[in-house]
Design an enzyme around this catalytic site. Sequence first.
Site, PDB file in Angstrom:
ATOM      1  N   GLU A 134       0.817  -1.212   0.000  1.00 59.42           N
ATOM      2  CA  GLU A 134       0.000   0.000   0.000  1.00 59.42           C
ATOM      3  C   GLU A 134       0.856   1.268   0.000  1.00 59.42           C
ATOM      4  O   GLU A 134       0.453   2.311   0.511  1.00 59.42           O
ATOM      5  CB  GLU A 134      -0.996   0.009   1.174  1.00 59.42           C
ATOM      6  N   GLU A 183       5.193 -10.747  -4.239  1.00 56.25           N
ATOM      7  CA  GLU A 183       3.924 -11.091  -4.902  1.00 56.25           C
ATOM      8  C   GLU A 183       3.919 -10.592  -6.355  1.00 56.25           C
ATOM      9  O   GLU A 183       3.061  -9.810  -6.760  1.00 56.25           O
ATOM     10  CB  GLU A 183       2.756 -10.502  -4.113  1.00 56.25           C
ATOM     11  N   TRP A 197      -5.681 -14.593  -0.671  1.00 53.19           N
ATOM     12  CA  TRP A 197      -6.898 -14.462   0.133  1.00 53.19           C
ATOM     13  C   TRP A 197      -7.686 -13.244  -0.356  1.00 53.19           C
ATOM     14  O   TRP A 197      -7.125 -12.178  -0.589  1.00 53.19           O
ATOM     15  CB  TRP A 197      -6.565 -14.273   1.604  1.00 53.19           C
ATOM     16  N   GLU A 211       3.350 -13.458   5.436  1.00 48.73           N
ATOM     17  CA  GLU A 211       2.459 -12.399   5.916  1.00 48.73           C
ATOM     18  C   GLU A 211       1.300 -13.065   6.650  1.00 48.73           C
ATOM     19  O   GLU A 211       0.359 -13.558   6.030  1.00 48.73           O
ATOM     20  CB  GLU A 211       1.971 -11.531   4.754  1.00 48.73           C
TER      21      GLU A 211
END
Length: 587
Positions: A102, A175, A278, A343
Site C-alpha cells: 500500500e 507477490e 486471500w 504475511e
Amino acid sequence: MNFKITDKAFKLNNKDFFVYCGEIHYFRLPKRDWEKHIIKAKEANLNCIASYIPWSWHEYKEGKFDFKGKTNASRDLYGFLKLIKEHDLYFIARPGPYILGEFTDQGVPGWLVDKYPEVIQRDSKDKPISSKVASLMHPVFLKYAEKWYDKVMPIIREGQITKGGSIIMVQACNEAGVGIWIGGEGDYNPVALDYFHQHLKEEYKDIKRLNSIYVSKYDNFSQVEPPRLPAQSRQDLIRYYDWHKFHRRYYYFYIKFLYQLMCKRKITVPVFHNIPGWIFGKANDYPVCATMYSEVAKLYPKVFLGVDHIPENPSFRNFHDDLIANQISRAIQGGKAPLMVVELQAGTREHCVRTYANELDLFYKACLADGITGMNFYMFSQGINPKRRGSIGPVFYWQTPLNAKAEEDPLYYKIKDLGQFIKENAEKLINTEIKSEVAVGFYQPYYQTEFLIPALGPSKMDLKSFSLKYEPKFLRDKILFDGILKILRILGFTHNILDLQLAKIEEMLKFKQLWVASCDFMDKDTQKKLVDFVKSGGSLVIMPTLPDKDLYFLDNKYMYEEFKIKKKKTVYPGCPKIDILKVKDLH
C-alpha cells in the site's frame, strides 16, 4: 554462524529453528521510536524482525541514494540493522524491486515509469495499466532494478548472518503477479509479447503444429495474437490456456533473474518469494495464485515459496483455508520446502474489519497444528506513512500488537504467550508430522484461469458454448475447497494434498484413499496415472464426473475406456440428491 533451509524447516547453526517474526516498517516510524518497537518485539518472544526496504524511499531522486538518514532520519537502514543486531534479533530483508505494501508507488520510483513510459504493463486494449506497474522483464526496468541492487545488496551482503550480521533471509520481489491476478488482465507490453512468442515456440516447436491446434494460418510464432476477448470457441479456450501457461513462465524468468543478481552480489542466505491469494477473508483463490508461481517453485531449493494468511475474521467459514493453502504450497514444490507464513495477519489494513485477539490467537494455533514452521506477523507494529506515500491514507494497519507509539494492544499478549510456547516446544513442533490416510488431488490446469475467470469480475467463458458440464471455478470452490476438503476437516480426517501432475504412483499408494474433483477435461498423462493407480490397488473417489476431453478440449475418453464405464445421458433434476457411502440424501 549459518542459516539454511531443509525440506521441512529452518536450521540455525545446524539446529532446528522456528522463525517467530514481526513486521516493523522502519520507514513508517520515527527513528527515535525504533528501539522501543524492537525491545517490545523481543519481550513478546519474537526472534526476528522483517521489513520491506523500499527502493523509492532510499533513491529519493534519480541517482541520489540515502541509507544513513542524512536526508531523512527514517532512511537510516544501517541504524535500523544495528539496533536489531544489538538486541540479538534476526532480520528478514524484503528489498523489492516491488514491495507493494500500500505504498503509492509500490516501492519503484515514480520517475522511472514517468521517464520511460514504454516499460509500463499494458492491458488487452493496449492501454497502460493505471497503477503504472512495469512489465517485469522489460530491459529498461531490469537495468534500473539492477542499479538498485548494486546499492542495496552490498548492505544486505555485509549484514548477513554469515558475516556476523543479523540477516537470515532475503525476499526476491513481493507477490510478483498479484496485480495481474486481481486485475484479471495479462501483460500485453510488446516486450512481454516477445517472451510469449518465445514460449509458444518452445511449447509447439513447429508452427504447423500450433496451426493445427489453433485452426489458424500463421507463418511464424511472432504473428500469434494472445486472447483479448471472452472465449467463444474451443480455439479461444486454447489461446487462454497458452496465455496462462506463459505468465507462469514469465514470473519464473523474473524471479530467476533477481536471484542471479543476488548470487552475483554474494547473497548466500536463503531467498524466498511469497504466494498471495486471500480475498475478503477466504482463500478459495489461493490455489490459482499457487499455480501462478508453479514455475518459480522449480527454483527450489535456490528460492522457496512462502504463504500469506489473511483471514480477516477467523470463523467457521474459513477455518480450513490455512491448511489447504499450506498443503498446496508444498504440493507444487514437490512436497518439499519449509512452511513459512510470510504475511500472517496481525490487526487489519481494512477500515471496515474489526479483529479480536482471541480469534487471531486461535487461528495462529491452528497454523501451528497445520504444520507451520515459521511465521511473520504482518503487521506487528502499526505504521504512519511518509507524506503522500500511503495509497489508502496516512495510517498503515490498525489493531496491531503495537501501535505506532509502541503501545500494546490485547493481541500483543497473545503473541507473547504463543511465543513462549514455541520457545519451549520449537523442536517438537518442527519435527511433528501430520499423519494422513486420505489424499486429495490438486490439478493445476483447473486453476490456470486468472484471466478467463477473474478473481473480481465476470467469467469470460460460457459453458454452453463448449459443451462443458462443470465450470472449473464451481468445481474447485464448491465441490473441492468448500466441499470435499471442508467436510474432511469437519469429520476430523487428516488429509494431504497431492499435485496430480507431479506426484508419483508410489507416493499416491501410501494413502488409503485418493479423492479427486474432476471437470470434463484432463490431460491423458494424468488420466493414465489415475488409471494405473487404481490398477495398482489404489482406491479412487472421483467426482462429479469423469473427463472426456483433453486440455485442447478434444475428445479423450481414456478413463471411460479403461474403467469400462459407459457414459449415459446427463440429467439435471431440480434438486439432485445421491446416497454415497453412509451418507443419505446428499445434495
